[in-house]
Design an enzyme around this catalytic site. Structure first.
Site, PDB file in Angstrom:
ATOM      1  N   HIS A 191      34.322  40.446  37.903  1.00  0.00           N
ATOM      2  CA  HIS A 191      33.786  39.310  38.653  1.00  0.00           C
ATOM      3  C   HIS A 191      32.540  39.647  39.475  1.00  0.00           C
ATOM      4  O   HIS A 191      32.073  38.809  40.243  1.00  0.00           O
ATOM      5  CB  HIS A 191      34.858  38.748  39.589  1.00  0.00           C
ATOM      6  CG  HIS A 191      35.995  38.092  38.867  1.00  0.00           C
ATOM      7  ND1 HIS A 191      35.832  36.954  38.107  1.00  0.00           N
ATOM      8  CD2 HIS A 191      37.312  38.418  38.785  1.00  0.00           C
ATOM      9  CE1 HIS A 191      36.997  36.597  37.587  1.00  0.00           C
ATOM     10  NE2 HIS A 191      37.912  37.468  37.980  1.00  0.00           N
ATOM     11  N   GLU A 199      48.102  37.394  34.703  1.00  0.00           N
ATOM     12  CA  GLU A 199      47.479  36.275  35.415  1.00  0.00           C
ATOM     13  C   GLU A 199      47.436  34.988  34.604  1.00  0.00           C
ATOM     14  O   GLU A 199      46.665  34.078  34.915  1.00  0.00           O
ATOM     15  CB  GLU A 199      46.060  36.671  35.841  1.00  0.00           C
ATOM     16  CG  GLU A 199      45.209  37.257  34.739  1.00  0.00           C
ATOM     17  CD  GLU A 199      43.909  37.875  35.250  1.00  0.00           C
ATOM     18  OE1 GLU A 199      43.475  37.538  36.356  1.00  0.00           O
ATOM     19  OE2 GLU A 199      43.333  38.698  34.516  1.00  0.00           O
ATOM     20  N   ASP A 247      44.325  33.583  39.692  1.00  0.00           N
ATOM     21  CA  ASP A 247      44.216  33.022  38.347  1.00  0.00           C
ATOM     22  C   ASP A 247      45.486  32.274  37.959  1.00  0.00           C
ATOM     23  O   ASP A 247      45.414  31.235  37.289  1.00  0.00           O
ATOM     24  CB  ASP A 247      43.922  34.124  37.334  1.00  0.00           C
ATOM     25  CG  ASP A 247      42.446  34.449  37.242  1.00  0.00           C
ATOM     26  OD1 ASP A 247      41.707  33.657  36.635  1.00  0.00           O
ATOM     27  OD2 ASP A 247      42.007  35.468  37.804  1.00  0.00           O
TER      28      ASP A 247
END
Length: 251
Positions: A45, A149, A175
């Protein structure tokens, strides 16, 4: 002899680390002074390219700091890059099935169909470590963490938890929150999913880790069987520190 991070995970020691969102070896160097058990470069990310991962791992190793890389995806090339650069291990995003878990584990280790070998890497001591010695050291040291997730991963958590070679399951709670169509990480469905991962970890003797938005929740999840906590980030530290400074200066 000092235990490796892999051994400490297996022993269910309480391990506390943080995410590094800034691709800077200086940030890693500073955080290595804090006493964290490990750092995790968030290449999923945050804007970590191969050169940034290399420099940040070099800085961590210079300070004797264990460093994980949350790779952009669980593909062999991303795993290979992180481990060749000398990462202690990898956090593998979106592991949804037994097949994905097995493939990712294979990509982390040497052997037929697995990780490609290069004696010229930092991990292999730039050709100074004999192949047999490096292969043995890598097998004994490399940490493989499967990030859980997705709802389908929760549905198949018992099967995933039994995959040999996974050193820990790591709950991606944010998530999961999004996947369940919620905006609240305390949504009962999300909490039940996290509890399901912890329970599967206990049933199958697999360590469990997670990110928590509230540090005060650590004891609760520790009691549920979790032992690895990646808390906060360098961004969070800067924001919190600046906010506290301003508040105290203007009080």
């Amino acid at each position: 002899m000092i235990a490796t991070l892999k051994e400490r995970l297996a022993a269910r020691e309480l391990i506390v680390g943080t995410f590094v969102k800034t691709p800077s070896p200086i940030v890693v160097e500073v955080l290595a002074l804090t006493g964290m058990d490990c750092l995790c470069l968030d290449a999923e990310h945050s804007p970590f390219d191969r050169a940034a991962i290399d420099l940040c791992i070099m800085a961590a190793r210079a300070k004797g700091q264990d460093v994980l890389v949350r790779v952009p995806s669980s593909t062999p090339e991303h795993i290979l890059n992180a481990l060749d650069c000398g990462a202690t291990g990898v956090v593998l995003p979106h592991i949804r099935s037994v097949e994905e878990a097995r493939a990712a584990v294979a990509a982390c280790h040497y052997g037929r169909g697995g990780r490609g070998y290069a004696g010229s890497s930092r991990a292999a001591g730039y050709t100074t470590t004999p192949m047999a010695m490096h292969k043995a050291a890598s097998a004994a040291r490399t940490v493989v963490i499967a990030q859980i997730e997705d709802p389908e991963a929760i549905d198949g958590i018992d099967e995933i938890a039994q995959v040999e070679g996974i050193d820990a399951l790591f709950v991606g709670r944010v998530d999961l929150t999004v996947a369940y169509g919620s905006e609240d990480q305390d949504d009962p469905r999300v909490v039940a999913a996290v509890e399901a991962v912890c329970a599967a970890g206990l049933r199958h003797d697999r360590p469990v880790g997670m990110f928590l938005a509230r540090v005060g929740d650590v004891p609760y999840w520790r009691d549920k069987g979790a032992s690895l906590f990646l808390l906060g980030s360098d961004h969070g530290f800067m924001l919190a520190g600046a906010a506290d400074l301003i508040a105290r200066a203007k009080s």
